[in-house]
Write a protein that holds these residues in place. Structure first.
Motif, PDB file in Angstrom:
ATOM      1  N   MET A  61       5.379  -0.899   1.176  1.00  0.00           N
ATOM      2  CA  MET A  61       5.065   0.466   0.981  1.00  0.00           C
ATOM      3  C   MET A  61       3.556   0.603   0.586  1.00  0.00           C
ATOM      4  O   MET A  61       3.111  -0.019   0.027  1.00  0.00           O
ATOM      5  CB  MET A  61       6.031   0.786  -0.373  1.00  0.00           C
ATOM      6  N   HIS A  62       3.029   1.518   1.537  1.00  0.00           N
ATOM      7  CA  HIS A  62       1.502   1.936   1.280  1.00  0.00           C
ATOM      8  C   HIS A  62       1.162   2.998   0.820  1.00  0.00           C
ATOM      9  O   HIS A  62       1.927   4.134   1.264  1.00  0.00           O
ATOM     10  CB  HIS A  62       0.908   1.726   2.426  1.00  0.00           C
ATOM     11  N   ARG A  63       0.714   3.209  -0.241  1.00  0.00           N
ATOM     12  CA  ARG A  63       0.554   4.675  -0.915  1.00  0.00           C
ATOM     13  C   ARG A  63      -1.034   4.728  -1.349  1.00  0.00           C
ATOM     14  O   ARG A  63      -1.539   3.895  -1.595  1.00  0.00           O
ATOM     15  CB  ARG A  63       1.421   4.740  -2.207  1.00  0.00           C
ATOM     16  N   ILE A  64      -1.464   6.152  -1.364  1.00  0.00           N
ATOM     17  CA  ILE A  64      -2.794   6.443  -1.827  1.00  0.00           C
ATOM     18  C   ILE A  64      -2.580   7.315  -3.056  1.00  0.00           C
ATOM     19  O   ILE A  64      -1.781   8.340  -2.775  1.00  0.00           O
ATOM     20  CB  ILE A  64      -3.315   7.353  -0.591  1.00  0.00           C
ATOM     21  N   ALA A  65      -3.291   7.032  -4.169  1.00  0.00           N
ATOM     22  CA  ALA A  65      -3.180   7.963  -5.182  1.00  0.00           C
ATOM     23  C   ALA A  65      -4.545   8.563  -5.258  1.00  0.00           C
ATOM     24  O   ALA A  65      -5.476   7.904  -5.094  1.00  0.00           O
ATOM     25  CB  ALA A  65      -2.919   7.226  -6.332  1.00  0.00           C
ATOM     26  N   LYS A  66      -4.458   9.755  -5.441  1.00  0.00           N
ATOM     27  CA  LYS A  66      -5.836  10.535  -5.682  1.00  0.00           C
ATOM     28  C   LYS A  66      -5.993  11.242  -6.999  1.00  0.00           C
ATOM     29  O   LYS A  66      -5.039  11.891  -7.232  1.00  0.00           O
ATOM     30  CB  LYS A  66      -5.932  11.608  -4.513  1.00  0.00           C
ATOM     31  N   ILE A  67      -6.705  10.731  -7.643  1.00  0.00           N
ATOM     32  CA  ILE A  67      -6.734  11.123  -9.091  1.00  0.00           C
ATOM     33  C   ILE A  67      -8.387  11.660  -9.394  1.00  0.00           C
ATOM     34  O   ILE A  67      -9.362  11.263  -9.095  1.00  0.00           O
ATOM     35  CB  ILE A  67      -6.541   9.970  -9.874  1.00  0.00           C
ATOM     36  N   LYS A  68      -8.042  12.833 -10.151  1.00  0.00           N
ATOM     37  CA  LYS A  68      -9.261  13.345 -10.945  1.00  0.00           C
ATOM     38  C   LYS A  68      -9.283  13.114 -12.325  1.00  0.00           C
ATOM     39  O   LYS A  68      -8.356  13.461 -12.839  1.00  0.00           O
ATOM     40  CB  LYS A  68      -9.222  14.886 -10.591  1.00  0.00           C
ATOM     41  N   VAL A  69     -10.224  12.545 -12.633  1.00  0.00           N
ATOM     42  CA  VAL A  69     -10.391  12.168 -14.217  1.00  0.00           C
ATOM     43  C   VAL A  69     -11.401  12.933 -14.967  1.00  0.00           C
ATOM     44  O   VAL A  69     -12.304  13.595 -14.336  1.00  0.00           O
ATOM     45  CB  VAL A  69     -10.948  10.705 -14.219  1.00  0.00           C
ATOM     46  N   ASP A  70     -11.222  13.206 -16.200  1.00  0.00           N
ATOM     47  CA  ASP A  70     -11.942  14.032 -17.194  1.00  0.00           C
ATOM     48  C   ASP A  70     -13.366  13.029 -17.127  1.00  0.00           C
ATOM     49  O   ASP A  70     -13.155  12.055 -17.590  1.00  0.00           O
ATOM     50  CB  ASP A  70     -11.418  13.960 -18.690  1.00  0.00           C
TER      51      ASP A  70
ATOM     52  N   PHE B 123      -5.878   2.746  -3.126  1.00  0.00           N
ATOM     53  CA  PHE B 123      -5.103   2.306  -1.847  1.00  0.00           C
ATOM     54  C   PHE B 123      -4.226   1.155  -2.763  1.00  0.00           C
ATOM     55  O   PHE B 123      -4.582   0.155  -3.148  1.00  0.00           O
ATOM     56  CB  PHE B 123      -6.003   1.940  -0.842  1.00  0.00           C
ATOM     57  N   GLU B 124      -2.914   1.575  -2.580  1.00  0.00           N
ATOM     58  CA  GLU B 124      -1.901   0.494  -3.289  1.00  0.00           C
ATOM     59  C   GLU B 124      -0.899  -0.076  -2.074  1.00  0.00           C
ATOM     60  O   GLU B 124      -0.546   0.731  -1.190  1.00  0.00           O
ATOM     61  CB  GLU B 124      -0.962   1.582  -4.018  1.00  0.00           C
ATOM     62  N   VAL B 125      -0.779  -1.103  -2.107  1.00  0.00           N
ATOM     63  CA  VAL B 125       0.535  -1.956  -1.225  1.00  0.00           C
ATOM     64  C   VAL B 125       1.383  -2.516  -2.137  1.00  0.00           C
ATOM     65  O   VAL B 125       1.220  -3.648  -2.926  1.00  0.00           O
ATOM     66  CB  VAL B 125      -0.376  -2.821  -0.524  1.00  0.00           C
ATOM     67  N   TYR B 126       2.675  -2.413  -1.775  1.00  0.00           N
ATOM     68  CA  TYR B 126       3.762  -3.116  -2.750  1.00  0.00           C
ATOM     69  C   TYR B 126       4.746  -3.614  -1.599  1.00  0.00           C
ATOM     70  O   TYR B 126       4.901  -3.253  -0.416  1.00  0.00           O
ATOM     71  CB  TYR B 126       4.931  -2.021  -3.311  1.00  0.00           C
ATOM     72  N   ALA B 127       5.336  -4.597  -1.804  1.00  0.00           N
ATOM     73  CA  ALA B 127       6.097  -5.469  -0.976  1.00  0.00           C
ATOM     74  C   ALA B 127       7.335  -4.567  -0.425  1.00  0.00           C
ATOM     75  O   ALA B 127       8.045  -4.878   0.703  1.00  0.00           O
ATOM     76  CB  ALA B 127       6.812  -6.687  -1.568  1.00  0.00           C
ATOM     77  N   SER B 128       7.799  -3.567  -1.137  1.00  0.00           N
ATOM     78  CA  SER B 128       8.950  -2.598  -0.531  1.00  0.00           C
ATOM     79  C   SER B 128       8.815  -1.504  -1.577  1.00  0.00           C
ATOM     80  O   SER B 128       8.261  -1.751  -2.821  1.00  0.00           O
ATOM     81  CB  SER B 128      10.245  -3.588  -0.831  1.00  0.00           C
ATOM     82  N   VAL B 129       9.735  -0.579  -1.429  1.00  0.00           N
ATOM     83  CA  VAL B 129       9.829   0.614  -2.360  1.00  0.00           C
ATOM     84  C   VAL B 129      10.754   0.008  -3.578  1.00  0.00           C
ATOM     85  O   VAL B 129      10.177   0.500  -4.662  1.00  0.00           O
ATOM     86  CB  VAL B 129      10.652   1.635  -1.556  1.00  0.00           C
ATOM     87  N   GLU B 130      11.521  -0.904  -3.496  1.00  0.00           N
ATOM     88  CA  GLU B 130      12.057  -1.513  -4.655  1.00  0.00           C
ATOM     89  C   GLU B 130      10.928  -2.003  -5.464  1.00  0.00           C
ATOM     90  O   GLU B 130      11.030  -1.859  -6.790  1.00  0.00           O
ATOM     91  CB  GLU B 130      13.162  -2.443  -4.353  1.00  0.00           C
ATOM     92  N   ALA B 131       9.913  -2.763  -4.877  1.00  0.00           N
ATOM     93  CA  ALA B 131       8.965  -3.491  -5.921  1.00  0.00           C
ATOM     94  C   ALA B 131       8.431  -2.224  -6.315  1.00  0.00           C
ATOM     95  O   ALA B 131       7.852  -2.468  -7.654  1.00  0.00           O
ATOM     96  CB  ALA B 131       8.017  -4.319  -4.924  1.00  0.00           C
ATOM     97  N   TYR B 132       8.024  -1.282  -5.827  1.00  0.00           N
ATOM     98  CA  TYR B 132       7.247   0.064  -6.280  1.00  0.00           C
ATOM     99  C   TYR B 132       8.155   0.393  -7.773  1.00  0.00           C
ATOM    100  O   TYR B 132       7.707   0.650  -8.713  1.00  0.00           O
ATOM    101  CB  TYR B 132       6.892   0.861  -5.360  1.00  0.00           C
TER     102      TYR B 132
END
Length: 125
Positions: free
Chosen positions: A25-34, A77-86
C-alpha cells in the motif's frame, strides 16, 4: 544455455518482487500544520515514524518532506506491506498517541492512496 538459465532466473526474481510489491500500500499524506506548533509537530512526527519502523514489520518506509516555500505544508510518502499492515498500524498505541497529540496542530489532512507506476532506485538505497 547458461545465458538462458540466467535470463529465466532473472525473470523469476522480477516476478517474485513484483508480486510482493503488488500487495503493498502506497499512500501520500498532505498535511498543513499550524506554524506556531511546527517544531513540536515535527518532533512528534519523527517519534511516531521511528517507532513504527522499529516495531511494525508491515510499516516499510516513510519519507516526510516540507515545501521549501511553505514549511507548514508537509507531505509524507508512506509504504506498507499491505492494507492489513496499514490497518494494524493505525490501531497501535504509538500511532493513537501521535494522532491525539497533533490533533490541534494539524489544520488539514488529505490522504491519497496511490498505485506505483514505476520505481527506480540505487541498489543499496
Amino acid at each position: 544455455m547458461k545465458k538462458l538459465f540466467v535470463s529465466v532466473l532473472y525473470l523469476l526474481i522480477c516476478i517474485q518482487i513484483y508480486a510482493q510489491d503488488s500487495n503493498r500500500m502506497h499512500r501520500i499524506a498532505k498535511i498543513k500544520v499550524d506554524a506556531k506548533q511546527l517544531d513540536v509537530y515535527k518532533s512528534l512526527l519523527k517519534e511516531q515514524m521511528n517507532t513504527a519502523i522499529k516495531f511494525e514489520p508491515g510499516v516499510l518506509s516513510y519519507t516526510a518532506v516540507a515545501d521549501k516555500k511553505d514549511a507548514t505544508s508537509i507531505t509524507i510518502f508512506e509504504v506498507y506491506a499491505s492494507v492489513e499492515a496499514y490497518q494494524s498500524h493505525i490501531q497501535t498505541p504509538h500511532f493513537k498517541k501521535y494522532k491525539d497529540a497533533v490533533k490541534d496542530m494539524v489544520l488539514s489532512l488529505e490522504l491519497i492512496d496511490t498505485d506505483v507506476v514505476c520505481l527506480a532506485k540505487k541498489e543499496n538505497f
